[in-house]
Design a protein around this motif. Structure first.
Motif, mmCIF file in Angstrom:
data_model
loop_
_atom_site.group_PDB
_atom_site.id
_atom_site.type_symbol
_atom_site.label_atom_id
_atom_site.label_comp_id
_atom_site.label_asym_id
_atom_site.label_seq_id
_atom_site.Cartn_x
_atom_site.Cartn_y
_atom_site.Cartn_z
ATOM 1 N N ALA A 102 0.787 -1.076 -0.210
ATOM 2 C CA ALA A 102 -0.188 0.383 -0.223
ATOM 3 C C ALA A 102 0.491 1.072 -0.311
ATOM 4 N N LEU A 103 1.902 0.770 0.722
ATOM 5 C CA LEU A 103 2.716 2.242 0.316
ATOM 6 C C LEU A 103 3.709 2.599 -0.835
ATOM 7 N N GLU A 104 3.274 1.822 -1.485
ATOM 8 C CA GLU A 104 4.377 1.896 -2.626
ATOM 9 C C GLU A 104 3.242 2.009 -3.682
ATOM 10 N N ILE A 105 2.245 1.818 -3.487
ATOM 11 C CA ILE A 105 0.990 2.552 -4.597
ATOM 12 C C ILE A 105 1.189 3.673 -3.804
ATOM 13 N N ASN A 106 0.714 4.229 -3.149
ATOM 14 C CA ASN A 106 0.385 5.651 -2.222
ATOM 15 C C ASN A 106 1.816 6.277 -3.160
ATOM 16 N N GLN A 107 3.550 6.135 -2.415
ATOM 17 C CA GLN A 107 4.193 6.323 -3.031
ATOM 18 C C GLN A 107 3.581 6.639 -4.592
ATOM 19 N N GLY A 108 3.871 5.258 -5.301
ATOM 20 C CA GLY A 108 3.737 6.122 -6.708
ATOM 21 C C GLY A 108 2.816 7.114 -7.604
ATOM 22 N N ARG A 109 1.513 6.814 -6.628
ATOM 23 C CA ARG A 109 0.261 7.805 -6.883
ATOM 24 C C ARG A 109 0.854 9.310 -7.095
ATOM 25 N N ALA A 110 1.984 9.908 -5.908
ATOM 26 C CA ALA A 110 2.053 10.890 -5.153
ATOM 27 C C ALA A 110 2.952 11.009 -6.107
ATOM 28 N N ALA A 111 3.967 10.586 -6.878
ATOM 29 C CA ALA A 111 5.218 10.632 -7.564
ATOM 30 C C ALA A 111 4.694 10.645 -8.616
ATOM 31 N N GLN A 112 3.579 9.872 -9.345
ATOM 32 C CA GLN A 112 2.533 10.720 -10.323
ATOM 33 C C GLN A 112 2.200 11.992 -10.702
ATOM 34 N N MET A 113 1.907 12.585 -9.797
ATOM 35 C CA MET A 113 1.589 13.323 -9.383
ATOM 36 C C MET A 113 2.406 14.776 -9.536
ATOM 37 N N GLY A 114 3.748 14.747 -8.624
ATOM 38 C CA GLY A 114 5.487 15.046 -8.931
ATOM 39 C C GLY A 114 5.568 15.746 -10.489
ATOM 40 N N ILE A 115 6.059 14.226 -10.831
ATOM 41 C CA ILE A 115 6.631 14.765 -12.261
ATOM 42 C C ILE A 115 5.218 15.169 -12.832
ATOM 43 N N LEU A 116 4.321 15.020 -12.713
ATOM 44 C CA LEU A 116 3.517 16.011 -13.440
ATOM 45 C C LEU A 116 3.521 17.737 -13.443
ATOM 46 N N GLY A 117 3.313 17.224 -11.798
ATOM 47 C CA GLY A 117 3.427 18.796 -12.277
ATOM 48 C C GLY A 117 4.882 19.898 -11.804
ATOM 49 N N LEU A 118 5.588 18.776 -12.120
ATOM 50 C CA LEU A 118 7.630 19.242 -12.574
ATOM 51 C C LEU A 118 7.399 19.286 -14.005
ATOM 52 N N MET A 119 6.834 18.616 -14.910
ATOM 53 C CA MET A 119 6.608 18.615 -16.355
ATOM 54 C C MET A 119 5.734 20.593 -17.128
ATOM 55 N N VAL A 120 4.962 20.371 -16.022
ATOM 56 C CA VAL A 120 3.745 21.613 -16.552
ATOM 57 C C VAL A 120 4.833 22.581 -15.646
ATOM 58 N N HIS A 121 4.993 23.016 -14.475
ATOM 59 C CA HIS A 121 5.795 24.192 -14.695
ATOM 60 C C HIS A 121 7.092 24.521 -15.383
#
Length: 134
Positions: A102-121
């Motif tokens: 569950a930790l891996e899935i949640n951290q993966g979801r956070a990383a998906q949002m994180g890389i999306l935010g980095l690319m948008v900015h």
């Protein structure tokens, strides 16, 4: 679930790579390569960059071939140990395993949002001012 885990793992690596290159860390001989999304046009226009792109493509192909449940031994989606690597996983309780998955899935979801935010900015041109102030 397998695709979600796979994309999460890739995103975790992408966020780390993005932040490391944004901090100015480069491989020897690649000091002139820009960071972020600006690296892709640069790599398409230089001979060394085209070589790197071909190496990346070859790595992705090999990773897709190797990282799978080759022998039907997977305990869960995304389990690519194939009976060889354990690191103590099989000795743990089922509750512990469920928590770590569950930790891996949640951290993966956070990383998906994180890389999306980095690319948008990065595309907006305000990455250095708003997200990465160093």
């Amino acid at each position: 679930r397998y695709v979600e885990i796979k994309h999460g793992r890739i995103s975790m690596l992408a966020v780390v790579g993005y932040l490391v290159t944004a901090a100015g860390v480069r491989f020897p001989g690649a000091g002139d390569v820009p960071d972020g999304l600006a690296a892709f046009p640069y790599m398409h226009t230089t001979a060394d960059g085209k070589t790197v792109l071909m190496q990346m493509l070859a790595f992705f192909v090999v990773a897709e071939i190797v990282n799978r449940d080759a022998f039907g031994l997977a305990e869960f989606p995304g389990d690519f140990r194939n009976g060889f690597i354990d690191f103590g996983w099989d000795k743990q309780t089922d509750e512990w395993k469920a928590k770590k998955r569950a930790l891996e899935i949640n951290q993966g979801r956070a990383a998906q949002m994180g890389i999306l935010g980095l690319m948008v900015h990065d595309q907006l041109g305000n990455l250095k001012e708003t997200v990465l102030p160093w």
